[in-house]
Design an enzyme around this catalytic site. Sequence first.
Site, PDB file in Angstrom:
ATOM      1  N   CYS A  63      19.289  14.747  31.115  1.00 16.27           N
ATOM      2  CA  CYS A  63      17.913  14.817  30.323  1.00 16.27           C
ATOM      3  C   CYS A  63      17.109  16.015  30.377  1.00 16.27           C
ATOM      4  O   CYS A  63      17.681  17.093  31.065  1.00 16.27           O
ATOM      5  CB  CYS A  63      17.273  13.736  31.514  1.00 16.27           C
ATOM      6  SG  CYS A  63      17.873  12.082  31.640  1.00 16.27           S
ATOM      7  N   ARG A 114      12.420   7.259  35.351  1.00 14.02           N
ATOM      8  CA  ARG A 114      11.726   7.169  36.967  1.00 14.02           C
ATOM      9  C   ARG A 114      12.727   8.182  37.516  1.00 14.02           C
ATOM     10  O   ARG A 114      13.880   8.569  37.392  1.00 14.02           O
ATOM     11  CB  ARG A 114      12.469   5.714  37.596  1.00 14.02           C
ATOM     12  CG  ARG A 114      12.394   5.688  39.031  1.00 14.02           C
ATOM     13  CD  ARG A 114      12.751   4.337  39.468  1.00 14.02           C
ATOM     14  NE  ARG A 114      14.242   4.120  39.148  1.00 14.02           N
ATOM     15  CZ  ARG A 114      14.914   4.383  40.153  1.00 14.02           C
ATOM     16  NH1 ARG A 114      14.664   5.058  41.355  1.00 14.02           N
ATOM     17  NH2 ARG A 114      16.330   4.191  39.733  1.00 14.02           N
ATOM     18  N   ARG A 164      26.376  12.487  29.155  1.00 10.75           N
ATOM     19  CA  ARG A 164      25.965  12.028  27.643  1.00 10.75           C
ATOM     20  C   ARG A 164      24.422  12.156  27.664  1.00 10.75           C
ATOM     21  O   ARG A 164      23.693  12.170  28.587  1.00 10.75           O
ATOM     22  CB  ARG A 164      26.215  10.586  27.058  1.00 10.75           C
ATOM     23  CG  ARG A 164      25.834   9.723  27.979  1.00 10.75           C
ATOM     24  CD  ARG A 164      26.170   8.273  27.512  1.00 10.75           C
ATOM     25  NE  ARG A 164      26.045   7.206  28.314  1.00 10.75           N
ATOM     26  CZ  ARG A 164      24.924   6.350  28.058  1.00 10.75           C
ATOM     27  NH1 ARG A 164      23.907   6.825  26.969  1.00 10.75           N
ATOM     28  NH2 ARG A 164      24.672   5.519  28.788  1.00 10.75           N
ATOM     29  N   CYS A 173      14.436  10.650  26.349  1.00  6.29           N
ATOM     30  CA  CYS A 173      13.927  12.279  26.208  1.00  6.29           C
ATOM     31  C   CYS A 173      14.645  12.994  25.081  1.00  6.29           C
ATOM     32  O   CYS A 173      13.821  14.088  24.766  1.00  6.29           O
ATOM     33  CB  CYS A 173      13.781  12.850  27.379  1.00  6.29           C
ATOM     34  SG  CYS A 173      15.750  13.466  28.028  1.00  6.29           S
ATOM     35  N   ASP A 196       1.994  53.093  14.610  1.00 10.01           N
ATOM     36  CA  ASP A 196       0.938  52.227  14.114  1.00 10.01           C
ATOM     37  C   ASP A 196      -0.386  52.624  14.420  1.00 10.01           C
ATOM     38  O   ASP A 196      -0.685  52.700  15.813  1.00 10.01           O
ATOM     39  CB  ASP A 196       1.434  50.795  14.273  1.00 10.01           C
ATOM     40  CG  ASP A 196       0.169  49.881  13.359  1.00 10.01           C
ATOM     41  OD1 ASP A 196       0.469  49.543  12.332  1.00 10.01           O
ATOM     42  OD2 ASP A 196      -0.763  49.379  14.280  1.00 10.01           O
TER      43      ASP A 196
END
Length: 509
Positions: free
Chosen positions: A34, A41, A63, A68, A439
């Site tokens: 995740c 939870r 996996r 999410c 610059d």
Amino acid sequence: MNLDWQVCSRARLSRDARFDGKFFIAVLSTRIYCRPICPARTCNESNVRYYPSAASAAEAGFRPCLRCRPESSPGTPAWLGTSSTVSRALRLIGESGLEDGGVEVLAERLGVGSRHLRRLFLRHLGATPIAVAQTRRIHFAKKLIDETRLPMSEIALAAGFGCVRRFNAGIRKVYHRTPTQLRRLARQKNMQPGGHYLFKLHFRPPYHWEGMLSFLMARATPGVEVVEDGKYRRTISLNGRDGYFEVSFDAGHDALMVRIEFADPHSLFLIIERIRKMFDLGADWAAIVQSLRSDSTLAGSVEADPGLRVPGCWDGFELAVRAILGQQITVKGATAMAGRMANSFGKPFFGAGGLTHLFPPAEVLADAKLVDIGLTGARAETIRALARAVRDGKINFEGVVDSDAFLNRLCQIPGIGKWTAQYVAMRALGEPDAFPSSDLGLLRAMALETPRELEQHAEVWRPWRSYAAMYLWRMGVQRLPGASKSVSRKVRQENVERTGSHQHFSMVG
């Protein structure tokens, strides 16, 4: 690949979006990985493992979470915690660097052996280059399944699988579901017509959208780019197909909403990757701010405007031409000149409001009569020389491995000096430490007189000098009356001493 588990644990428990994409959480009991912001939870610490990349979690047998959606996380900054070789390799993989020849050709382009490249990837990312590329391919396919109504056959090709069979097998192996089952779970509410796509691209907060838009608005080429109503819109051309995209801000989800109209779905991966770079969505503000806030000159601005990013560009050649136009003239003047160039030499475009032309490619500008639009002979010849170099393959803005060597080749073109090269490195190559020290806007903001003084002061900002430049430009002109003439003379003299040229000391265009 050395992650501090205590830091990861605190980030996991806080669900802080600033850590999204910097590491992934794998749950031993479910075999799912995740994002740190996953709403599921909270698990016990003993039941989780931490991985530096999605590919390393996948290689370990986990996996992706369907809740999410790890494929939607912000891209990990390529320069964070990796060697320069891995950083360059990740950039090339993002530009389909494994499509022609695999790891061996990629390693050859990087100047290392393929075995050594694999070792570097395992050390820093926990997965091989092939595994990283495969995970990116799977994640993009999942994004297309969830966020578009493309047929599965077209998704397979757009994600780089080559055939539907390999696509189906890859999705089933990773998600334990078929592509059709995943689409049913997505429950799409907004249906897009054919050739129209809507994507949500996430970032790590904070993100200063107003600062990004104001910078792009001042430099938007009339007819090619439009900034209005809090949105950015521009025309694009890839592989002989034309279209446009529109970007807006979704603060509630820490994301940019991207609407694309393009007839060829096979180009979607490249389009999305370019948009990510253009809006600097992989930046890690927590790392950047440490260097910037330590300087009292920038501290107030950094606190007042957190999350300012470095705007990239859609096309490196276009950006380089725009930088040449900006030499020695104001931003407003360079923008008007770019509009005349697009109107005179660009291909007409009929689409969304305000978009009337595509920016002319190198093949067109190589022999264009640019003096007809008001350019000086010298400036016109510089643009034509750059266009001929790009047309003939001597300069290529895609797949740049060695940015220093690339910039040296760029500076060999008469009329292109250090200012232009650093500006191109900053916005076209995405180099976080590029710094156009000559610059005038930067010198005025710092109340310094020479680029040497500015470069010495800027050492404390490394490796984030590009971000410091954005803050200095935003701070505006704060100087004593008459200071600009003094600065201009000193900068002019210093550039003559260094390069024999007067062309790269103006305020940024």
